[in-house]
Design an enzyme around this catalytic site. Structure first.
Site, mmCIF file in Angstrom:
data_model
loop_
_atom_site.group_PDB
_atom_site.id
_atom_site.type_symbol
_atom_site.label_atom_id
_atom_site.label_comp_id
_atom_site.label_asym_id
_atom_site.label_seq_id
_atom_site.Cartn_x
_atom_site.Cartn_y
_atom_site.Cartn_z
ATOM 1 N N GLY A 1 0.825 -1.212 0.000
ATOM 2 C CA GLY A 1 0.000 0.000 0.000
ATOM 3 C C GLY A 1 0.848 1.246 0.000
ATOM 4 O O GLY A 1 2.059 1.186 -0.203
ATOM 5 N N ASN A 2 0.236 2.389 0.202
ATOM 6 C CA ASN A 2 0.986 3.640 0.325
ATOM 7 C C ASN A 2 0.267 4.554 1.313
ATOM 8 O O ASN A 2 -0.783 4.187 1.856
ATOM 9 C CB ASN A 2 1.183 4.291 -1.047
ATOM 10 C CG ASN A 2 -0.131 4.658 -1.700
ATOM 11 O OD1 ASN A 2 -0.864 5.499 -1.201
ATOM 12 N ND2 ASN A 2 -0.446 4.005 -2.814
ATOM 13 N N ARG A 3 0.808 5.700 1.546
ATOM 14 C CA ARG A 3 0.328 6.531 2.655
ATOM 15 C C ARG A 3 -0.788 7.495 2.277
ATOM 16 O O ARG A 3 -1.149 8.361 3.083
ATOM 17 C CB ARG A 3 1.505 7.306 3.259
ATOM 18 C CG ARG A 3 2.508 6.358 3.928
ATOM 19 C CD ARG A 3 3.697 7.116 4.464
ATOM 20 N NE ARG A 3 3.314 8.086 5.488
ATOM 21 C CZ ARG A 3 4.102 9.073 5.900
ATOM 22 N NH1 ARG A 3 5.297 9.221 5.364
ATOM 23 N NH2 ARG A 3 3.692 9.899 6.828
ATOM 24 N N SER A 4 -1.369 7.360 1.115
ATOM 25 C CA SER A 4 -2.455 8.268 0.719
ATOM 26 C C SER A 4 -3.669 8.076 1.630
ATOM 27 O O SER A 4 -4.091 6.947 1.883
ATOM 28 C CB SER A 4 -2.850 7.997 -0.733
ATOM 29 O OG SER A 4 -4.048 8.675 -1.023
#
Ligand code: CTP
Length: 394
Positions: free
Chosen positions: A208-211
């Site tokens: 995933g990512n931090r958005s």
């Protein structure tokens, strides 16, 4: 959007009347001039003083109450209103309004106003599903009233069924959408993507990512509040689904691409605010990957670049999340992805990091010079972006 708008909040005598106090408070906090009108039954459930304290305005409880108001309160309120909202709307008040009865201050105001009217029914399940109530609701819808459907859940009687008042955020969203119906994006369709994609490794893990999704959600809500029909394509986020738009839930870049292709078959603009993964595991393991003696190597392959691949006659707007050479990198993406506009975002800046409610953006149009904006809320930034969309759509 709600700032300086006069909202006549009608409260009728259902147990959900206490929730109207929360709505009154949130509307007042958003800068609206909230004028509460209560039926006699409602005043038995919640004291008018509660609403007076929350809104800073006297509460109207009868044709001639409070006394200092003019003898034609219902007409003055009806004229003053930018919108009339009834929360909760009981079966009785709905029936009276549908029949054109005006035997108290609230029904008089409804009959006398030319402002848009929103009703949020809440009552016992049997009263709600009763054909006469449903017929009355259908009649009012046909006459242009906005009805927020009651939701399923636990009712005051202890039983489970339809008749619960929806979340206050849902009612707030509908009010904003109704007020903005004739805005500068009326008649347009906009597709917005939001959140970070999740690329599945196995049944319990993903990349995933931090958005946080906040920028995309702010854009979708701002477009809705300016009259646009909105499709929000969202990955899982911690945010509540906004009212008044079509939402499509996706997880991976590939799912997002499919949803974008489908939604843009008929649209005026695509705004890709989502943080789409550039790589995904080559294969997702069907079983949970067990811990072995050594390390673990994942083979990653490229995801489709949605913005580069999407075809169609609509505005294409991208975001560029950068940690260095912000403008140069954003301009490169604008050209490489054949965009009409790109929003450059320095994600290394302390004051506008992932998850923040604020953002510091630079808007770059195809033929224009970069427009650097100061730090502002994501909602304000969304409106600045849409100001440019409106111009480009002309
Ligand atoms: N984007 C996309 N599909 C991808 C990756 C990104 O449509 N597979 C979109 C994003 O939604 C954003 C824009 O392209 O609007 C730029 O995304 P960004 O991650 O900043 O750029 P990349 O093209 O992925 O380049 P890099 O990660 O190397 O900076």
């Amino acid at each position: 959007m709600l700032k300086n708008k006069t909202i006549v909040l009608g409260v009728s005598g259902g147990i959900a009347a206490y929730k109207a106090a929360d709505l009154a408070s949130k509307l007042a906090q958003a800068g609206a001039n909230v004028r509460v009108v209560m039926t006699w039954e409602a005043t038995e459930l919640v004291k008018p003083l509660t609403f007076q304290a929350l809104t800073g305005n006297p509460v109207v409880t009868g044709m001639f109450e409070p006394a200092p108001l003019s003898a034609i309160t219902h007409v003055s309120l009806a004229d003053e209103a930018d919108i009339v909202v009834i929360v909760p709307a009981t079966a009785n008040i709905i029936a009276k309004i549908a029949a054109g009865i005006a035997d108290d201050i609230l029904t008089c105001t409804v009959l006398a106003t030319t402002a848009p009217i929103v009703l949020s029914p809440a009552m016992h399940n049997n009263m709600y599903v009763n054909p006469v109530t449903q017929e009355n609701i259908a009649r009012l819808k046909k006459r242009g009233f906005t009805i927020i459907p009651a939701v399923h859940g636990r009712l005051a009687s202890g039983s489970i069924g339809y008749g619960r008042l929806p979340e206050i955020t849902e009612i707030m969203g509908t009010i904003q959408q109704t007020l903005g119906k004739n805005g500068d994006l009326a008649g347009k369709r906009i597709v917005v993507t939001a959140g970070g994609t999740q690329e599945v490794i196995d049944p319990v893990r993903y990349i995933g990512n931090r958005s946080s999704g906040k920028m995309g959600y702010a854009l979708a809500e701002a477009a809705r509040d300016r009259g646009s029909a909105v499709t929000l394509i969202t990955t899982p986020t911690a945010l509540g689904i906004p009212a008044g738009m079509e939402t499509v839930k996706v997880q991976s870049a590939i799912e997002m691409k499919d949803a974008v292709v489908k939604a843009t078959a008929k649209t005026d603009a695509l705004i890709m605010a989502a943080a789409v993964a550039d790589y995904m595991p080559e294969t997702a393991s069907a079983q949970k990957i067990k811990k072995g003696a050594g390390g673990l190597t994942l083979e990653l392959v490229k995801t489709p670049d949605i913005l580069s691949e999407i075809k169609g006659k609509f505005l294409k707007i991208g975001f560029a999340a950068e940690t260095q050479d912000l403008i140069a990198n954003a301009q490169k993406k604008l050209t490489a992805k054949s965009l009409d506009m790109i929003v450059a975002n320095d994600v290394s800046a302390k004051d506008s990091v992932f998850g923040s409610d604020n953002n510091k953006i630079t808007i770059i149009k195809k033929d224009g010079k970069p427009q650097a904006l100061p730090l502002m809320s994501k909602r304000e930034a969304a409106d600045k972006i849409l100001d440019n969309v409106v111009k480009l759509l002309k």
